[in-house]
Write an enzyme that holds these catalytic residues in place. Structure first.
Site, PDB file in Angstrom:
ATOM      1  N   ARG A 235      41.734  32.708  55.209  1.00 35.65           N
ATOM      2  CA  ARG A 235      42.360  32.707  56.533  1.00 35.65           C
ATOM      3  C   ARG A 235      41.410  33.252  57.601  1.00 35.65           C
ATOM      4  O   ARG A 235      41.489  32.867  58.765  1.00 35.65           O
ATOM      5  CB  ARG A 235      43.689  33.482  56.474  1.00 35.65           C
ATOM      6  CG  ARG A 235      43.557  34.933  56.141  1.00 35.65           C
ATOM      7  CD  ARG A 235      44.850  35.524  55.581  1.00 35.65           C
ATOM      8  NE  ARG A 235      45.099  35.113  54.195  1.00 35.65           N
ATOM      9  CZ  ARG A 235      46.162  35.474  53.485  1.00 35.65           C
ATOM     10  NH1 ARG A 235      47.092  36.255  54.019  1.00 35.65           N
ATOM     11  NH2 ARG A 235      46.307  35.062  52.255  1.00 35.65           N
TER      12      ARG A 235
ATOM     13  N   LYS B 276      38.226  40.335  42.386  1.00 35.84           N
ATOM     14  CA  LYS B 276      39.169  39.662  41.485  1.00 35.84           C
ATOM     15  C   LYS B 276      38.921  40.110  40.044  1.00 35.84           C
ATOM     16  O   LYS B 276      37.805  40.485  39.701  1.00 35.84           O
ATOM     17  CB  LYS B 276      38.961  38.137  41.556  1.00 35.84           C
ATOM     18  CG  LYS B 276      39.456  37.475  42.830  1.00 35.84           C
ATOM     19  CD  LYS B 276      39.283  35.963  42.750  1.00 35.84           C
ATOM     20  CE  LYS B 276      39.745  35.278  44.024  1.00 35.84           C
ATOM     21  NZ  LYS B 276      41.201  35.403  44.264  1.00 35.84           N
TER      22      LYS B 276
HETATM   23  N1  BES Z   1      41.015  31.450  46.851  1.00 28.60           N
HETATM   24  C1  BES Z   1      42.131  32.313  46.693  1.00 28.60           C
HETATM   25  C2  BES Z   1      43.436  31.565  46.401  1.00 28.60           C
HETATM   26  C3  BES Z   1      43.485  30.769  45.111  1.00 28.60           C
HETATM   27  C4  BES Z   1      44.152  31.289  44.015  1.00 28.60           C
HETATM   28  C5  BES Z   1      42.958  29.498  45.024  1.00 28.60           C
HETATM   29  C6  BES Z   1      44.243  30.552  42.850  1.00 28.60           C
HETATM   30  C7  BES Z   1      43.037  28.783  43.857  1.00 28.60           C
HETATM   31  C8  BES Z   1      43.680  29.286  42.775  1.00 28.60           C
HETATM   32  C9  BES Z   1      42.336  33.131  47.961  1.00 28.60           C
HETATM   33  O1  BES Z   1      41.195  33.432  48.671  1.00 28.60           O
HETATM   34  C10 BES Z   1      42.950  34.427  47.546  1.00 28.60           C
HETATM   35  O2  BES Z   1      42.285  35.169  46.883  1.00 28.60           O
HETATM   36  N2  BES Z   1      44.190  34.656  47.965  1.00 28.60           N
HETATM   37  C11 BES Z   1      44.875  35.842  47.651  1.00 28.60           C
HETATM   38  C12 BES Z   1      45.497  36.370  48.918  1.00 28.60           C
HETATM   39  C13 BES Z   1      46.068  37.752  48.780  1.00 28.60           C
HETATM   40  C14 BES Z   1      44.949  38.748  48.554  1.00 28.60           C
HETATM   41  C15 BES Z   1      46.816  38.093  50.041  1.00 28.60           C
HETATM   42  C16 BES Z   1      45.932  35.496  46.619  1.00 28.60           C
HETATM   43  O3  BES Z   1      46.521  34.423  46.700  1.00 28.60           O
HETATM   44  O4  BES Z   1      46.129  36.292  45.712  1.00 28.60           O
HETATM   45 MN    MN Z   2      40.242  35.185  47.983  1.00 33.51          MN
END
Ligand code: BES
Ligand code: MN
Ligand code: ZN
Length: 514
Positions: free
Chosen positions: A366, A292
């Site tokens: 997931r 990230k």
């Molecule tokens: N933990 C994150 C989602 C999240 C985003 C929670 C903002 C709280 C606040 C999750 O694991 C994630 O990184 N999701 C990605 C999925 C994508 C890579 C398909 C996302 O939402 O960008």
């Molecule tokens: Mn994530």
């Protein structure tokens, strides 16, 4: 120091207290009930303020009146309840939270209140008292574990920490016959609020403290306190069960992963009367090798909020003892980019034998939930609710106002919605159309873990559906609702504890055949 909520029979007008809270609906010019009695005792000052346009009765409006010894209460707070046609327990929760912080800011240590809405408001006494307890306790919540002077850290409400906190709030009720109902409502509300605050604490702790091991310890404390069975699975046992999706995420971290299983037996003779609550417990989400960006990454300490709400709901359920068997499963691990971390393109095999191509290591929630759902199914659970901060996309879709529901069971989605009506936590269902399934089709495996930019929350749910299989299942995406950006009503800046109260309410409703 914890706040206690009490109920006392008596006449509010003659009640001795540093502050007495009365209320007013918007547009009312001649207050009735408890507010009217206090107004008369104060020589009509409240109706005068209304006539002057200073009190309008808008939801959350607070007016402080000093009584200069006309009644035993030193001060009166007139709390606006908003329009009577919009009035519900949510308004009571909101007003109670605002009042509590307002009086704490004034340095008041205890106060009394009439039961908002229990009379002309049309709420029953139990619900009204429950909402007062929830709103007050949750609205006063502070997380100051890491302040060396023990103060502040409450979203700017009390920056200098000069207050000593509210020790006690008393609901004063004239009708002695209603006291028992009010007391019952307060005790349920207190359990639900304290459980919610447990979830908030777990989320607010930093990730260097709230590790998977620490989450398992928190679950053990709950299990011992309310009497639940507890099983904490380590890496080796997960390997024996073939949990390749979960372990793929965990392999990038030095921190040992834990699959925490808590079981409440409320109807042991009827194993088919069951509910499984499955929580995402990523104690820190760096994204893994699909790292990230740095900005706001600290918020990813809250990526275990689903797991926290499951531990907290199990605490409430173990205390309230509904007649249903409930199993809480928390998939706890970090998502780190260590030297052994999984790579984009890796293929993992989950416990049910299905394979997943890991397109993006940041779509880790997931993956851990896939195996947790399989394991829940292997325990014979036929009704599953998973809770996860799963996608940024849900925040784009619904903002922070409600939690997204997706699933394979319209009935269970409705049950969650109904529980939410009662708890005041809000939900909105998204369509699980077959069209979305092709977005996670993989060239090499049964599915891929990212469907790209389109319908990001639903494609995540589509993957989970492959692991819920025949069970009735819904998925709750709390990425937006698990944290609040400012103090408002029963919410304070930081973790909300959502959807702890709804999960507990769901178990109670299902137990009662509702
Ligand atoms: N933990 C994150 C989602 C999240 C985003 C929670 C903002 C709280 C606040 C999750 O694991 C994630 O990184 N999701 C990605 C999925 C994508 C890579 C398909 C996302 O939402 O960008
Ligand atoms: Mn994530
Ligand atoms: Zn995550």
């Amino acid at each position: 120091m914890p706040t206690t909520i009490n109920v006392a029979a008596g006449d509010a007008t003659n009640y001795e207290t540093p502050a007495l809270v009365v209320n007013l609906f918007q547009g009312v010019t001649q207050p009735g009930g408890g507010t009217g009695a206090v107004d008369r005792a104060l020589g009509g000052v409240i109706s005068q303020l209304i006539a002057d346009g200073e009190i309008k009765g808008k939801l959350g409006e607070l007016t402080l009146v000093h009584t200069i010894d006309r009644i035993p209460a030193k001060r009166v707070v007139v709390a606006g309840l908003g329009k009577s046609q919009d009035f519900d327990t949510g308004a009571v929760r909101r007003v109670s939270g605002e009042v509590a912080r307002f009086l704490r800011r004034k340095g008041i240590g205890e106060y009394a209140t009439i039961a908002h809405g229990a009379g002309i408001g049309g709420l029953n006494a139990v619900e009204s008292a429950q909402a007062i307890a929830e709103g007050t306790l949750l609205g006063l919540y502070k997380f100051d574990n890491y302040r060396s002077n023990g103060n502040g850290a409450d979203g700017g409400d009390d920056p200098d920490g000069s207050d000593g906190g509210i020790q006690a709030v008393t609901i004063v009720e004239r009708d002695a016959g209603t006291v028992d109902e009010l007391t019952a409502g307060v005790s349920v509300g207190t359990v639900l609020a304290e459980s919610t605050m447990l979830a908030r604490d777990l989320v607010n702790h930093p990730a260097n403290v709230m590790t998977p091991t620490k989450m398992a310890e928190a679950a053990r404390e709950v299990a011992e306190t309310v009497g639940l069975e507890l099983d904490v699975m380590d890496r080796d046992r997960m390997r024996e069960h073939g949990m390749g999706a979960f372990l793929g995420v965990a392999q990038g971290s030095e921190e040992p992963p834990k699959l925490i299983v808590m079981t409440y037996w409320g109807d042991p003779d009827n194993p088919q009367n069951n509910l499984g609550l499955v929580g995402k417990g990523i104690t820190f989400d760096t994204g893994g090798i699909s790292l990230k960006p740095a900005a706001n990454m600290e918020a990813m300490k809250g990526d275990m909020a689903g797991g926290a709400s499951v531990i907290a709901a199990m605490n409430a359920i173990g205390s309230l003892k509904p007649r249903i068997n409930v199993t809480g499963l928390i998939a706890a691990t970090e998502n780190m980019p260590g030297g052994r971390a999984q790579r984009p393109g890796d293929v993992v095999t989950a416990m049910n034998g299905k394979t997943i191509e890991v397109i993006n290591t940041d779509a880790e929630g997931r993956l851990v939930l896939a195996d947790a759902l399989c394991y829940a199914r292997s325990l014979g659970i036929t009704r599953l609710v998973d809770v996860a901060t799963l996608t940024g996309a849900i925040v784009v879709t619904l903002g922070k106002a409600c939690t997204g529901i997706m699933g394979n069971s319209g009935k269970l989605a409705k049950d969650v919605g109904a529980a939410g009506e009662r708890s005041g936590e809000r939900f909105w269902e998204l369509p699980m159309l077959e069209d979305y399934r092709e977005l996670i089709r993989s060239d090499v495996a049964d599915m891929k873990n990212s469907g790209g930019r389109q319908a990001g929350s639903i494609t995540a749910a589509m993957l989970l559906r492959e692991f819920a299989e025949e069970a009735d299942w819904v998925h709750l995406d709390i990425a937006g609702t698990s944290t609040a950006s400012s103090n408002k009503g029963h919410l304070v800046k930081g973790a909300t504890g959502v959807p702890t109260r709804t999960l507990a309410q769901l178990a109670m409703n299902l137990a009662n055949g509702k």
